[in-house]
Design an enzyme around this catalytic site. Structure first.
Site, PDB file in Angstrom:
ATOM      1  N   ARG A  27      46.619  47.166  53.916  1.00 10.45           N
ATOM      2  CA  ARG A  27      48.053  47.468  53.950  1.00 10.45           C
ATOM      3  C   ARG A  27      48.427  48.716  54.734  1.00 10.45           C
ATOM      4  O   ARG A  27      49.582  48.900  55.080  1.00 10.45           O
ATOM      5  CB  ARG A  27      48.580  47.586  52.512  1.00 10.45           C
ATOM      6  N   ARG A  36      51.164  39.923  56.607  1.00 10.60           N
ATOM      7  CA  ARG A  36      51.355  39.887  55.158  1.00 10.60           C
ATOM      8  C   ARG A  36      52.822  39.649  54.793  1.00 10.60           C
ATOM      9  O   ARG A  36      53.126  39.104  53.732  1.00 10.60           O
ATOM     10  CB  ARG A  36      50.846  41.217  54.586  1.00 10.60           C
ATOM     11  N   ASP A  72      38.536  38.197  49.057  1.00 12.31           N
ATOM     12  CA  ASP A  72      38.553  39.041  47.873  1.00 12.31           C
ATOM     13  C   ASP A  72      37.410  38.640  46.957  1.00 12.31           C
ATOM     14  O   ASP A  72      37.027  37.466  46.925  1.00 12.31           O
ATOM     15  CB  ASP A  72      39.886  38.921  47.129  1.00 12.31           C
ATOM     16  N   TYR A 149      36.593  41.222  35.147  1.00 15.92           N
ATOM     17  CA  TYR A 149      37.899  40.628  35.483  1.00 15.92           C
ATOM     18  C   TYR A 149      38.174  39.374  34.649  1.00 15.92           C
ATOM     19  O   TYR A 149      39.274  39.179  34.136  1.00 15.92           O
ATOM     20  CB  TYR A 149      37.979  40.310  36.980  1.00 15.92           C
TER      21      TYR A 149
HETATM   22  O1  CP3 Z   1      37.182  45.667  52.833  1.00 16.79           O
HETATM   23  C1  CP3 Z   1      37.828  44.817  53.483  1.00 16.79           C
HETATM   24  O2  CP3 Z   1      38.621  45.120  54.413  1.00 16.79           O
HETATM   25  C2  CP3 Z   1      37.557  43.366  53.191  1.00 16.79           C
HETATM   26  C3  CP3 Z   1      38.433  42.711  52.264  1.00 16.79           C
HETATM   27  C4  CP3 Z   1      38.391  43.066  50.785  1.00 16.79           C
HETATM   28  C5  CP3 Z   1      39.527  43.036  49.970  1.00 16.79           C
HETATM   29  N1  CP3 Z   1      39.161  43.221  48.674  1.00 16.79           N
HETATM   30  C6  CP3 Z   1      40.886  42.807  50.464  1.00 16.79           C
HETATM   31  C7  CP3 Z   1      42.038  43.086  49.610  1.00 16.79           C
HETATM   32  C8  CP3 Z   1      37.300  43.350  49.953  1.00 16.79           C
HETATM   33  C9  CP3 Z   1      35.840  43.566  50.309  1.00 16.79           C
HETATM   34  C10 CP3 Z   1      37.795  43.443  48.609  1.00 16.79           C
HETATM   35  C11 CP3 Z   1      36.937  43.668  47.435  1.00 16.79           C
HETATM   36  C12 CP3 Z   1      37.565  43.863  46.114  1.00 16.79           C
HETATM   37  N2  CP3 Z   1      38.643  43.222  45.584  1.00 16.79           N
HETATM   38  C13 CP3 Z   1      37.032  44.713  45.111  1.00 16.79           C
HETATM   39  C14 CP3 Z   1      35.764  45.536  45.239  1.00 16.79           C
HETATM   40  C15 CP3 Z   1      35.983  46.780  46.004  1.00 16.79           C
HETATM   41  C16 CP3 Z   1      36.777  47.834  45.255  1.00 16.79           C
HETATM   42  O3  CP3 Z   1      37.928  48.052  45.657  1.00 16.79           O
HETATM   43  O4  CP3 Z   1      36.243  48.400  44.326  1.00 16.79           O
HETATM   44  C17 CP3 Z   1      37.862  44.617  43.994  1.00 16.79           C
HETATM   45  C18 CP3 Z   1      37.710  45.369  42.682  1.00 16.79           C
HETATM   46  C19 CP3 Z   1      38.876  43.662  44.293  1.00 16.79           C
HETATM   47  C20 CP3 Z   1      39.975  43.167  43.403  1.00 16.79           C
HETATM   48  C21 CP3 Z   1      41.285  43.491  43.969  1.00 16.79           C
HETATM   49  N3  CP3 Z   1      41.869  42.816  45.032  1.00 16.79           N
HETATM   50  C22 CP3 Z   1      42.143  44.547  43.614  1.00 16.79           C
HETATM   51  C23 CP3 Z   1      41.922  45.518  42.468  1.00 16.79           C
HETATM   52  C24 CP3 Z   1      43.243  44.503  44.499  1.00 16.79           C
HETATM   53  C25 CP3 Z   1      44.362  45.499  44.619  1.00 16.79           C
HETATM   54  C26 CP3 Z   1      45.630  45.101  44.045  1.00 16.79           C
HETATM   55  C27 CP3 Z   1      46.728  45.985  44.590  1.00 16.79           C
HETATM   56  O5  CP3 Z   1      47.842  45.479  44.680  1.00 16.79           O
HETATM   57  O6  CP3 Z   1      46.470  47.141  44.981  1.00 16.79           O
HETATM   58  C28 CP3 Z   1      43.045  43.417  45.375  1.00 16.79           C
HETATM   59  C29 CP3 Z   1      43.949  42.992  46.476  1.00 16.79           C
HETATM   60  C30 CP3 Z   1      43.437  43.178  47.850  1.00 16.79           C
HETATM   61  N4  CP3 Z   1      42.172  42.864  48.254  1.00 16.79           N
HETATM   62  C31 CP3 Z   1      44.182  43.634  48.980  1.00 16.79           C
HETATM   63  C32 CP3 Z   1      43.325  43.562  50.084  1.00 16.79           C
HETATM   64  C33 CP3 Z   1      43.630  43.868  51.516  1.00 16.79           C
HETATM   65  C34 CP3 Z   1      45.646  44.026  48.991  1.00 16.79           C
HETATM   66  C35 CP3 Z   1      46.421  42.743  49.058  1.00 16.79           C
HETATM   67  C36 CP3 Z   1      47.828  42.888  49.551  1.00 16.79           C
HETATM   68  O7  CP3 Z   1      48.061  42.776  50.767  1.00 16.79           O
HETATM   69  O8  CP3 Z   1      48.729  43.012  48.698  1.00 16.79           O
END
Ligand code: CP3
Length: 341
Positions: A27, A36, A72, A149
């Protein structure tokens, strides 16, 4: 191909040090926001053309030394029969949560080619579009983090439901973990077969465990995954967030590279890991708010400490935050390359 990332994974010291950032596609990039704005996050993950497009953004815009698949960690949970949604402002929601034997019956193993074809298709598109510019990293969540989760139903501060299951119904906990472990092996195996050239296992929540429980409830499952994938021959990274107290144990995981969060500096971490370890990390993502001069000093400190490891891959200690200006992310990458050349 610019292969310094893969060479460092295999224990070779490189100049410059390779760099990629967790959440490098995300983001904070206006180019990401533009896509997005037209599709929700899960739709982006499930549309190979879009997922491939945002995966390439940091490669084109920032000059990172590896691409990480845009997806994700929770995607395979949905394929296993859990209800997954991302609620604006709340993060991921798994509904209903899995807390009883009855709930567990809803879950099933996956066939990646049938259940998550979009992930494999994204990888294939990316390998063509990257045309051997930089390697592509695939990933999955580690079993304890995935179970957290599933059982909590989303993000938690107390971890009471997952710990309650672990301590009051260990038989059910084991069933959940065994299933997730098997799913993760077949999921990562399929990613590698589709073209992923390295994989990272994210254990975001295992840091909430004591050393005793980490060994029994997280490490043995991660280890099972690394052992099963070892014959595939691609480098494997294990990242335990907030795992400073667990480092000597993570060294027993069977991974080739240990990812460090920002809390433990590289020099201190190596005392637990041993100098024969390849480490990845670990600039505090918030240090990207520093002025250029200060940022340069802090990056330099990490690069110098990294020289004490067998090899070093530069990364943040957790994901890029949406609040960071993209120019600052690019600046950090340029500084890392310059100082380690
Ligand atoms: O790293 C990268 O660029 C690759 C893509 C990636 C995403 N999530 C994209 C994403 C990877 C490797 C992840 C891993 C992930 N997802 C983890 C492990 C890493 C860490 O952060 O500890 C976890 C715990 C998740 C679960 C998850 N997905 C969470 C807690 C969230 C955030 C929610 C929020 O609104 O902040 C996501 C969403 C997410 N995953 C986004 C992205 C780019 C944001 C989505 C958006 O555009 O709204």
């Amino acid at each position: 191909m610019r292969d310094i990332f893969l060479r460092a994974c295999r224990g070779e010291r490189t100049a410059p040090v390779p760099v990629w950032f967790m959440r490098q596609a995300g983001r904070y990039l206006p180019e990401y926001q533009e896509i997005r704005g037209k599709a929700d996050f899960l739709t982006m993950c499930k549309t190979p053309e879009l997922a491939a497009q945002v995966t390439l953004q940091p490669v084109d815009l920032l000059g990172v030394d590896a691409a990480i698949l845009f997806s994700d960690i929770l995607i395979p949970l949905e394929a296993m029969g859990a209800g997954l949604s991302f609620v604006e402002g709340k993060g991921p929601v798994l509904d209903p949560p899995v807390r009883s034997d009855e709930d567990f019956k809803r879950l099933h193993p996956i066939e990646p080619e049938k259940d998550v074809p979009f992930v494999l298709e994204t990888i294939k598109i990316l390998r063509r579009q990257l045309a051997d510019r930089v390697p592509l990293i695939g990933f999955a969540g580690a079993p304890f983090t995935m179970a957290t989760y599933l059982v909590e139903g989303g993000t938690t501060k107390s971890f009471v439901n997952i710990k309650k299951m672990l301590f009051s119904n260990p038989a059910l906990f084991r069933k959940v973990m065994d299933l997730i472990t098997d799913v993760t092996i077949s999921y990562l195996s399929a990613q590698i077969d589709a073209g992923a050239q390295a994989i990272q296992l994210f254990d975001t929540w295992a840091g909430v465990l004591t050393r005793h429980d980490f060994r029994d409830a997280a490490l043995i499952y991660a280890r099972r995954i690394f052992n099963a994938l070892r014959p595939k021959g691609v480098p494997m990274i294990y990242f335990v967030y907030d795992g400073g107290h667990l480092l000597d144990l993570t060294a027993l995981s069977g991974a080739d590279v240990i990812g460090l969060d920002w809390r433990t500096d590289v020099e201190t971490a190596l005392k637990s890991l041993g100098p024969d370890t390849v480490v990845q990390g670990n600039l505090d993502p918030c240090l990207l708010f520093l002025s250029e001069d200060r940022l340069r000093e802090r990056i330099s400190e990490i690069i110098l400490q990294g020289l004490q490891a067998k090899a070093h891959i530069f990364n943040l200690g957790h994901g890029v935050l949406p609040e960071i200006p993209p120019e600052k992310v690019k600046l950090a990458i340029d500084i890392i390359h310059e100082l380690s050349a």
